[in-house]
Design an enzyme around this catalytic site. Structure first.
Site, PDB file in Angstrom:
ATOM      1  N   LYS A  71      -3.787   0.773  -2.524  1.00  0.00           N
ATOM      2  CA  LYS A  71      -3.836  -0.474  -2.285  1.00  0.00           C
ATOM      3  C   LYS A  71      -2.895  -1.525  -3.903  1.00  0.00           C
ATOM      4  O   LYS A  71      -3.869  -1.456  -5.210  1.00  0.00           O
ATOM      5  CB  LYS A  71      -4.659  -0.890  -2.153  1.00  0.00           C
ATOM      6  CG  LYS A  71      -4.556  -2.788  -1.807  1.00  0.00           C
ATOM      7  CD  LYS A  71      -5.750  -3.417  -0.461  1.00  0.00           C
ATOM      8  CE  LYS A  71      -5.474  -4.490  -0.785  1.00  0.00           C
ATOM      9  NZ  LYS A  71      -7.078  -5.496   0.478  1.00  0.00           N
ATOM     10  N   VAL A 120       0.559  -1.027  -0.171  1.00  0.00           N
ATOM     11  CA  VAL A 120      -0.255   0.089  -0.160  1.00  0.00           C
ATOM     12  C   VAL A 120       1.109   1.622   0.146  1.00  0.00           C
ATOM     13  O   VAL A 120       1.767   1.454   0.562  1.00  0.00           O
ATOM     14  CB  VAL A 120      -1.408   0.360   1.484  1.00  0.00           C
ATOM     15  CG1 VAL A 120      -1.627   1.090   0.993  1.00  0.00           C
ATOM     16  CG2 VAL A 120      -1.685  -1.077   1.163  1.00  0.00           C
ATOM     17  N   ASP A 141     -14.478 -10.285   9.003  1.00  0.00           N
ATOM     18  CA  ASP A 141     -12.535 -10.205   9.740  1.00  0.00           C
ATOM     19  C   ASP A 141     -13.042  -8.650  10.039  1.00  0.00           C
ATOM     20  O   ASP A 141     -11.940  -8.251  10.201  1.00  0.00           O
ATOM     21  CB  ASP A 141     -11.760 -10.348   7.973  1.00  0.00           C
ATOM     22  CG  ASP A 141     -10.695 -10.138   8.728  1.00  0.00           C
ATOM     23  OD1 ASP A 141     -10.211 -11.238   9.842  1.00  0.00           O
ATOM     24  OD2 ASP A 141      -9.547  -9.807   8.089  1.00  0.00           O
TER      25      ASP A 141
END
EC number: 2.7.11.11
Length: 397
Positions: free
Chosen positions: A116, A101, A210
């Site tokens: 990214k 990144v 997540d």
């Protein structure tokens, strides 16, 4: 750190310790795990490099074609807006197994963004094509004050590029490690903002899958931004895929049962627990033992947890889906109406019209990188033209 916000406000500290470390990249201290179509059995790495096989499981998500068409109709077109020539690459903010990144600056409006970069060959080799395409799709649909904004995507013959908000304040994970644990009001503030983000995602039939401090960034004012949508997925009914970070994975995922939005509320409970205690309730250095504890161990609380939070956590971190808050008939309202959140004025919080408990010590406004670690810079070879063997796999980028 939104690219649309202006710098301002005084600096505040939390226990006189300041958050820093890297902009969220593709990996973090606690590794995620995933299976994908064609990779249904999962090798879980143990301490010392050993592996053990997770049981095989179907890779199935249930929805009808008309539902999915209506869902993707919400998506913004992300390709064709930008190219590599539109940006100046300034420095590396984070690195991972798929790429890195970068902090970048627009040559047109002067604003700072995070770019990214994923290497196609590695994404394909690690069987993360579906998750990568899902990340682009989910981020092209969501718009929320507490969720990262993706502005556009492009690609060359070897890489995928995603242009995101640059969030100057660093990871919540870094602040938590420096603080060891958060006081009750501080944990409650961050939990409430996460709750609103989950409510929004679930209203669109997106499960995040997540949730953890490493995936929560702090903007310049100290409000959260949930990032890294690599495991987010459209699930109006149920799915089976094993993914997430071991400490945060819900028991129905570990046991390869069908699951839905309920798993995010389990992870939400683990997040609150870790913010207050400084550790997760089922941690073990051996990943397989962590899974065993998630399935069987008793939930224990430190003596300094108050009764309200113990009650909330016992209703979130429960294996009984018919009792788990957020998964009941009233959905997120059951969580928001719990006594632990009684001081929260949800409308003011959503409008960000509330004082944050911590304001990152950003000195130079947009583009300030003082809250991030430095990474060795490498020679980059972006903008490669020529034959692309993976063109059909990433056509929407």
């Amino acid at each position: 750190m939104s690219t649309e916000e202006q710098n301002g406000g005084g600096q505040k500290s939390l226990d006189d310790r300041q958050g820093e470390e890297s902009q969220k990249g593709e990996t973090s201290e606690r590794e995620t795990t995933a299976t994908e179509s064609g990779n249904e059995s999962k090798s879980v790495e143990k301490e010392g490099g050993e592996t053990q096989e997770k049981p095989k499981q179907p890779h199935v998500t249930y929805y009808n074609e008309e539902q999915y068409k209506q869902f993707i109709a919400q998506a913004r077109v992300t390709s064709g807006k930008y190219s590599l020539q539109d940006f100046q690459i300034l420095r590396t903010l984070g690195t991972g197994s798929f790429g890195r990144v970068h902090l970048i600056r627009s040559r047109h409006n002067g604003r700072y963004y995070a770019m990214k970069v994923l290497k196609k060959e590695i994404v394909v080799r690690l069987k993360q094509v579906e998750h990568t395409n899902d990340e682009r799709l989910m981020l092209s649909i969501v718009t929320h004050p507490f969720i990262i904004r993706m502005w556009g995507t492009f690609q060359d013959a070897q890489q995928i590029f995603m242009i995101m908000d640059y969030i100057e304040g660093g990871e919540l994970f870094s602040l938590l490690r420096k603080s060891q644990r958060f006081p009750n009001p501080v944990a409650k503030f961050y939990a409430a903002e996460v709750c609103l983000a989950l409510e929004y995602l679930h209203s669109k039939d997106i499960i995040y899958r997540d949730l953890k401090p490493e995936n929560i960034l702090l903007d310049k004012n100290g409000h959260i931004k949930i990032t890294d949508f690599g495991f987010a997925k459209y699930v109006p009914d149920v799915t089976y895929t094993l993914c997430g970070t071991p400490d945060y994975i819900a028991p129905e995922v570990v046991s390869t049962k069908p699951y839905n939005k309920s798993i995010d509320w389990w992870s939400f409970g683990i997040l609150i627990y870790e913010m207050l205690a400084g550790y997760t309730p089922f941690y073990d250095s051996n990943t397989m033992k962590t899974y065993e504890k998630i399935l069987n161990a008793e939930l224990r609380f430190p003596p300094f947890f108050n009764e309200d939070v113990k009650d909330l956590l016992s209703r979130l971190i429960t294996r009984d889906l018919s009792q788990r808050l957020g998964n009941l008939q009233n959905g997120t309202e059951d969580v928001k109406n719990h006594p632990w959140f009684k001081e929260v004025v949800w409308e003011k919080l959503l409008s960000r019209n509330i004082e944050t408990p911590y304001e990152p010590p950003i000195q130079q406004g947009q583009g300030d990188t003082s809250q991030f670690d430095k990474y060795p810079e490498e020679d980059i070879n972006y903008g490669v033209q020529g034959e692309d063997p993976y063109a059909d796999l990433f056509r929407d980028f």
